[in-house]
Design an enzyme around this catalytic site. Structure first.
Site, PDB file in Angstrom:
ATOM      1  N   ARG A  72       0.750  -1.109   0.039  1.00 47.27           N
ATOM      2  CA  ARG A  72      -0.024   0.071   0.123  1.00 47.27           C
ATOM      3  C   ARG A  72       0.829   1.139  -0.009  1.00 47.27           C
ATOM      4  NH1 ARG A  72      -2.495   1.446   4.415  1.00 47.27           N
ATOM      5  NH2 ARG A  72      -3.017  -0.748   5.033  1.00 47.27           N
ATOM      6  N   TYR A 126     -15.568  15.217 -17.080  1.00 45.03           N
ATOM      7  CA  TYR A 126     -16.066  14.081 -17.143  1.00 45.03           C
ATOM      8  C   TYR A 126     -17.142  13.814 -16.096  1.00 45.03           C
ATOM      9  CZ  TYR A 126     -16.479   9.255 -15.449  1.00 45.03           C
ATOM     10  OH  TYR A 126     -16.881   7.880 -15.327  1.00 45.03           O
ATOM     11  N   ASP A 191      -7.247  17.870 -16.413  1.00 50.39           N
ATOM     12  CA  ASP A 191      -7.352  16.442 -16.719  1.00 50.39           C
ATOM     13  C   ASP A 191      -6.852  16.320 -18.073  1.00 50.39           C
ATOM     14  OD1 ASP A 191      -8.520  14.012 -17.605  1.00 50.39           O
ATOM     15  OD2 ASP A 191     -10.057  14.014 -16.225  1.00 50.39           O
ATOM     16  N   LYS A 216      -7.894   4.696 -19.885  1.00 49.96           N
ATOM     17  CA  LYS A 216      -8.211   5.096 -21.469  1.00 49.96           C
ATOM     18  C   LYS A 216      -6.827   5.046 -22.346  1.00 49.96           C
ATOM     19  CE  LYS A 216     -12.013   6.354 -19.394  1.00 49.96           C
ATOM     20  NZ  LYS A 216     -12.542   7.508 -18.734  1.00 49.96           N
TER      21      LYS A 216
HETATM   22  C1  LIG Z   1     -13.099   8.089 -17.577  1.00 47.43           C
HETATM   23  C2  LIG Z   1     -12.631   9.755 -17.080  1.00 47.43           C
HETATM   24  C3  LIG Z   1     -12.285   9.814 -15.915  1.00 47.43           C
HETATM   25  C4  LIG Z   1     -12.374   8.801 -14.677  1.00 47.43           C
HETATM   26  O1  LIG Z   1     -11.538   7.831 -14.713  1.00 47.43           O
HETATM   27  P1  LIG Z   1     -11.674   6.262 -14.295  1.00 47.43           P
HETATM   28  O2  LIG Z   1     -10.648   5.463 -14.677  1.00 47.43           O
HETATM   29  O3  LIG Z   1     -12.953   5.593 -15.124  1.00 47.43           O
HETATM   30  O4  LIG Z   1     -12.111   6.307 -12.917  1.00 47.43           O
HETATM   31  C5  LIG Z   1     -11.771  10.962 -15.285  1.00 47.43           C
HETATM   32  N1  LIG Z   1     -11.464  12.039 -16.448  1.00 47.43           N
HETATM   33  C6  LIG Z   1     -11.854  11.548 -17.694  1.00 47.43           C
HETATM   34  C7  LIG Z   1     -11.710  12.979 -18.826  1.00 47.43           C
HETATM   35  C8  LIG Z   1     -12.324  10.550 -18.034  1.00 47.43           C
HETATM   36  O5  LIG Z   1     -12.488  10.297 -19.445  1.00 47.43           O
END
Ligand SMILES: *Cc1c(COP(=O)(O)O)cnc(C)c1O
Length: 400
Positions: A72, A126, A191, A216
């Site tokens: 952890r 998001y 982000d 992603k």
């Molecule tokens: C999918 C997404 C998230 C969240 O990510 P997870 O891995 O699904 O928790 C945050 N920001 C953006 C732009 C996303 O497309």
């Protein structure tokens, strides 16, 4: 990870870093692929030395020298991914988490724990990021504004300014350098999930924190969930402490897969972006389409508003996968108002430009003519073709 094994004095291009960063010690170790360390704990006969390592971690969140203590705190395989991602973003450090949402949670908790509970944010974000801020689940309070309103929205207890560019799902773009100017001493989080460091490096434009849903493009194959924050080492220490205390760690196998995913990131993003740009051109010339959104910086995401029923397009695709999420090798399409942004209140959704006729396409690596044939067929789909009952299923609340 600042040790000799990872030090690399010669500046290298992004494509080179993608393949080599975090792996510079492998040849010396006599290895080609990165080792996968699944240990949860690490034996030590020297309890005093281990206590010193724990104390060092508790003081600053810096990774202790010597063997790891417990999974952890730190994992050697995940550390390779963190090192590599930090290099790609031009950051001092990176800290990985179990998902993008776990990463954002850690950022918000780290800021709130220094008494800075207020967040200034620009829509759209998001859907679940929007929800996490709006619901105040972590004791944070949010002021929504547009980029021009950031400076006046900042209060003495503001701990973070958060933007997404290009934004999910409208692909709206924000001038990072201009927003950074409005932030004063408040850290700006960008982000960067959609752009990836291949197309945009927010730290070079003045952002202090970069967040990714590694699920992603970084993973890139739709088979690994993760999140990562790239930032300075001081904030990384605070994030590691939150991660240790709250437990949102990335599984080492995910760390392995994400490191592997980074190797092909530049190639994947460039190839998919070329197809996306071409599809955006064809969509823009198509009378069935009311509006196309494609960012100036490019990328593999295209959003478009149809004149007809968007559910028919979802029901009509055969090659393209009708699924939420994005950034995979295969092309995905989804209806944000039903799925990815379902959790955002309808009025907020509309105000942010997420209309009922908007579809979001994540372009993969298929041949562009095959993709166009499928998309064009789905756009032409009448009731007899669109038979799948996707439009009538209840939408999941939390989806990417
Ligand atoms: C999918 C997404 C998230 C969240 O990510 P997870 O891995 O699904 O928790 C945050 N920001 C953006 C732009 C996303 O497309």
């Amino acid at each position: 990870m600042e040790n000799a094994a990872f030090a690399e004095p010669v500046p290298r291009a992004l494509a080179t870093e993608a393949v080599h960063a975090g792996r510079d010690d492998l040849a010396r170790l006599g290895l080609h692929a990165a080792p996968l360390d699944l240990s949860t704990t690490y034996p030590s006969h020297d309890a005093a030395a281990e206590a010193a390592r724990i104390d060092a971690f508790a003081a600053t969140g810096a990774l202790p020298d010597g063997p790891p203590v417990y999974a952890r705190l730190d994992n050697p395989t995940t550390a390779r991914f963190e090192t590599a991602l930090a290099r790609l973003e031009g950051a001092e450090s990176a800290v990985a988490f179990a998902s993008g949402m776990a990463a954002l949670t850690a950022v918000l908790l780290a800021r709130a724990s220094s008494g800075l509970r207020h967040v200034v944010a620009v829509r759209p974000l998001y859907g679940c990021s929007d929800h996490l801020l709006s619901a105040g689940l972590l004791g944070t309070e949010v002021t929504w504004t547009d980029p021009a309103g950031v400076a006046s929205a900042i209060r003495p207890d503001t701990g973070l300014v958060m933007v997404e560019t290009p934004a999910n799902p409208t692909l709206a773009e924000i001038d990072i350098a201009a927003v950074r100017h409005s932030c004063g001493s408040v850290p700006l989080l960008v982000d960067n999930t959609f752009a990836t460091p291949v197309l945009q490096r927010p730290l070079e434009l003045g952002a202090r924190i970069v967040l990714h849903s590694a699920t992603k493009y970084l993973g890139g194959h739709g088979d690994v969930m993760g999140g990562v924050v790239a930032c300075d080492e001081e904030f990384a220490g605070a994030l590691r402490q939150v991660r240790f205390a709250t437990g949102g760690v990335l599984h080492p196998l995910a760390g392995y897969l994400l490191l592997r995913g980074l190797s092909t990131l530049p190639v994947r993003v460039r190839a998919a972006s070329a197809s996306a740009a071409e599809l955006a051109r064809r969509l823009a010339a198509d009378p069935r389409i009311a509006r196309v959104h494609y960012p100036r910086i490019g990328g593999a995401m295209v959003s478009f508003e149809v004149r007809g029923d968007p559910h028919r397009v979802i029901a009509g695709v055969r090659l393209i996968t009708p699924a939420v999420s994005l950034g995979s090798v295969d092309t995905l399409i989804q209806h944000p108002a039903s799925i990815s942004h379902r959790i955002v209140a309808e009025s907020d959704r509309r105000e942010a430009g997420v209309g009922d006729r908007l579809l979001r396409l994540s372009v993969g690596l298929e041949d562009v003519d095959d993709l166009w044939a499928d998309l064009s067929g789905a756009l032409a789909a009448g009731p007899e073709r669109g038979t799948a009952p996707i439009a009538h299923r209840p939408a999941p609340a939390h989806s990417a």
